[in-house]
Design a protein around this motif. Structure first.
Motif, PDB file in Angstrom:
ATOM      1  N   GLY A  63       0.792  -1.220   0.000  1.00 12.14           N
ATOM      2  CA  GLY A  63       0.000   0.000   0.000  1.00 12.14           C
ATOM      3  C   GLY A  63       0.825   1.271   0.000  1.00 12.14           C
ATOM      4  N   SER A  64       2.151   1.153  -0.113  1.00 12.21           N
ATOM      5  CA  SER A  64       2.998   2.343  -0.179  1.00 12.21           C
ATOM      6  C   SER A  64       2.693   3.123  -1.440  1.00 12.21           C
ATOM      7  CB  SER A  64       4.477   1.960  -0.192  1.00 12.21           C
ATOM      8  OG  SER A  64       4.873   1.422   1.026  1.00 12.21           O
ATOM      9  N   ASP A  65       2.837   4.438  -1.337  1.00  9.48           N
ATOM     10  CA  ASP A  65       2.648   5.245  -2.537  1.00  9.48           C
ATOM     11  C   ASP A  65       3.884   5.105  -3.423  1.00  9.48           C
ATOM     12  OD1 ASP A  65       4.498   7.727  -2.207  1.00  9.48           O
ATOM     13  OD2 ASP A  65       3.501   7.532  -0.266  1.00  9.48           O
ATOM     14  N   PRO A  66       3.765   5.436  -4.716  1.00  9.40           N
ATOM     15  CA  PRO A  66       4.888   5.252  -5.643  1.00  9.40           C
ATOM     16  C   PRO A  66       6.163   5.981  -5.234  1.00  9.40           C
ATOM     17  CG  PRO A  66       2.872   5.608  -6.862  1.00  9.40           C
ATOM     18  CD  PRO A  66       2.545   5.852  -5.414  1.00  9.40           C
ATOM     19  N   ARG A  67       6.033   7.148  -4.665  1.00  2.00           N
ATOM     20  CA  ARG A  67       7.238   7.880  -4.248  1.00  2.00           C
ATOM     21  C   ARG A  67       7.961   7.141  -3.128  1.00  2.00           C
ATOM     22  NH1 ARG A  67       8.113  14.269  -4.121  1.00  2.00           N
ATOM     23  NH2 ARG A  67      10.258  14.247  -3.380  1.00  2.00           N
ATOM     24  N   ALA A  68       7.211   6.609  -2.160  1.00  2.34           N
ATOM     25  CA  ALA A  68       7.824   5.838  -1.075  1.00  2.34           C
ATOM     26  C   ALA A  68       8.490   4.578  -1.634  1.00  2.34           C
ATOM     27  CB  ALA A  68       6.784   5.472  -0.023  1.00  2.34           C
ATOM     28  N   GLU A  69       7.856   3.950  -2.623  1.00  2.25           N
ATOM     29  CA  GLU A  69       8.461   2.771  -3.253  1.00  2.25           C
ATOM     30  C   GLU A  69       9.763   3.135  -3.959  1.00  2.25           C
ATOM     31  OE1 GLU A  69       6.164  -0.046  -5.513  1.00  2.25           O
ATOM     32  OE2 GLU A  69       4.313   0.734  -4.620  1.00  2.25           O
ATOM     33  N   LEU A  70       9.771   4.247  -4.673  1.00  3.25           N
ATOM     34  CA  LEU A  70      11.002   4.687  -5.344  1.00  3.25           C
ATOM     35  C   LEU A  70      12.087   4.976  -4.324  1.00  3.25           C
ATOM     36  CD1 LEU A  70       9.854   7.020  -8.254  1.00  3.25           C
ATOM     37  CD2 LEU A  70      11.118   4.882  -8.435  1.00  3.25           C
ATOM     38  N   ASN A  71      11.741   5.668  -3.253  1.00  2.00           N
ATOM     39  CA  ASN A  71      12.732   5.956  -2.214  1.00  2.00           C
ATOM     40  C   ASN A  71      13.297   4.679  -1.609  1.00  2.00           C
ATOM     41  OD1 ASN A  71      12.697   8.751  -2.458  1.00  2.00           O
ATOM     42  ND2 ASN A  71      11.012   8.979  -1.022  1.00  2.00           N
ATOM     43  N   ALA A  72      12.457   3.681  -1.375  1.00  2.25           N
ATOM     44  CA  ALA A  72      12.927   2.405  -0.823  1.00  2.25           C
ATOM     45  C   ALA A  72      13.878   1.716  -1.797  1.00  2.25           C
ATOM     46  CB  ALA A  72      11.747   1.502  -0.499  1.00  2.25           C
ATOM     47  N   ARG A  73      13.534   1.725  -3.083  1.00  4.90           N
ATOM     48  CA  ARG A  73      14.391   1.097  -4.106  1.00  4.90           C
ATOM     49  C   ARG A  73      15.735   1.819  -4.189  1.00  4.90           C
ATOM     50  NH1 ARG A  73      15.278  -3.440  -6.405  1.00  4.90           N
ATOM     51  NH2 ARG A  73      13.073  -3.747  -6.648  1.00  4.90           N
ATOM     52  N   ILE A  74      15.708   3.135  -4.211  1.00  4.04           N
ATOM     53  CA  ILE A  74      16.942   3.922  -4.303  1.00  4.04           C
ATOM     54  C   ILE A  74      17.811   3.699  -3.068  1.00  4.04           C
ATOM     55  CG2 ILE A  74      17.841   6.289  -4.327  1.00  4.04           C
ATOM     56  CD1 ILE A  74      15.248   6.944  -6.057  1.00  4.04           C
ATOM     57  N   ASP A  75      17.197   3.748  -1.884  1.00 11.22           N
ATOM     58  CA  ASP A  75      17.964   3.522  -0.650  1.00 11.22           C
ATOM     59  C   ASP A  75      18.594   2.133  -0.628  1.00 11.22           C
ATOM     60  OD1 ASP A  75      17.393   6.052   0.240  1.00 11.22           O
ATOM     61  OD2 ASP A  75      15.893   5.424   1.716  1.00 11.22           O
ATOM     62  N   GLN A  76      17.842   1.138  -1.067  1.00  8.91           N
ATOM     63  CA  GLN A  76      18.373  -0.222  -1.081  1.00  8.91           C
ATOM     64  C   GLN A  76      19.573  -0.324  -2.019  1.00  8.91           C
ATOM     65  OE1 GLN A  76      17.845  -2.469  -3.898  1.00  8.91           O
ATOM     66  NE2 GLN A  76      18.466  -4.370  -2.972  1.00  8.91           N
ATOM     67  N   CYS A  77      19.509   0.332  -3.155  1.00 10.78           N
ATOM     68  CA  CYS A  77      20.617   0.282  -4.113  1.00 10.78           C
ATOM     69  C   CYS A  77      21.852   1.014  -3.604  1.00 10.78           C
ATOM     70  CB  CYS A  77      20.189   0.897  -5.450  1.00 10.78           C
ATOM     71  SG  CYS A  77      19.026  -0.110  -6.394  1.00 10.78           S
ATOM     72  N   LEU A  78      21.653   2.068  -2.833  1.00 15.36           N
ATOM     73  CA  LEU A  78      22.778   2.885  -2.398  1.00 15.36           C
ATOM     74  C   LEU A  78      23.275   2.593  -0.982  1.00 15.36           C
ATOM     75  CD1 LEU A  78      21.728   6.303  -3.910  1.00 15.36           C
ATOM     76  CD2 LEU A  78      23.756   4.968  -4.501  1.00 15.36           C
ATOM     77  N   LEU A  79      22.391   2.155  -0.107  1.00 13.24           N
ATOM     78  CA  LEU A  79      22.765   2.067   1.306  1.00 13.24           C
ATOM     79  C   LEU A  79      22.753   0.662   1.888  1.00 13.24           C
ATOM     80  CD1 LEU A  79      20.710   5.162   2.467  1.00 13.24           C
ATOM     81  CD2 LEU A  79      23.132   5.087   1.825  1.00 13.24           C
TER      82      LEU A  79
END
Length: 185
Positions: A63-79
């Motif tokens: 149920g996350s909004d698309p922006r939260a999903e993008l932030n999670a994907r980006i954080d996972q790739c970088l951090l």
């Protein structure tokens, strides 16, 4: 895989020998050659192992909004993610070292291309869903996914190759402010 990681970390890609990997797990290189067709085959399996860990590790709340999903994907790739056997930036150091030599190995290049496409396509899918839901304005999702994926890769390289320790924290802020804000409907 743990022994391969330790051996590449210690010896680097160009100086790595199968016997170095065997020494990490107290096995002879003959035993390794029984399971793998040499150093490059073993390193290909290692790459697939590390990439598989990353690809299966993104946790997104339903149920996350698309922006939260993008932030999670980006954080996972970088951090991260963090796994007990490999610290993220130690793993990324080995990943990027192998990435640099992929130009000389068709199989490794194919593995890295597949991983790159996986990251890009996952970002594109989130953007497309956001456009469809009216959260994001109508954009070329493929081009936007390409841009975000390229920023992720550039930030990784800045940290590892140039020693810019803050790059992984700066990149998501820049993506958020200059890219994701521009996506909002």
């Amino acid at each position: 895989m743990k022994a391969t990681f330790r051996a590449v970390s210690e010896h680097g890609y160009t100086d790595l020998r199968v016997r170095d990997i065997g020494a990490e797990m107290e096995l002879s290189r003959q035993v390794i050659h029984y399971h793998f067709d040499g150093k490059y085959d073993l390193l290909s399996s290692f790459l697939e192992y590390v990439i598989e860990q990353y690809e299966g590790s993104v946790a997104i709340d339903p149920g996350s909004d698309p922006r939260a999903e993008l932030n999670a994907r980006i954080d996972q790739c970088l951090l991260g993610p963090e796994f007990a056997e490999f610290i993220h930036w130690e793993r990324m150091k080995v990943y990027c070292e192998l990435f640099a030599y992929a130009q000389h190995d068709e199989e490794h290049r194919e593995i890295f291309n597949d991983h790159y496409e996986y990251i890009r396509e996952s970002i594109v899918a989130i953007i497309e869903a956001g456009v469809e839901d009216g959260v994001f304005r109508d954009v070329d999702a493929i081009l936007m996914g390409q841009l975000i994926t390229d920023v992720i890769h550039a930030a990784r390289e800045r940290r590892l190759a140039l020693g810019h320790e803050s790059a992984p924290e700066e990149a998501p802020r820049a993506i958020d402010e200059y890219v994701l804000d521009s996506l909002l409907a």
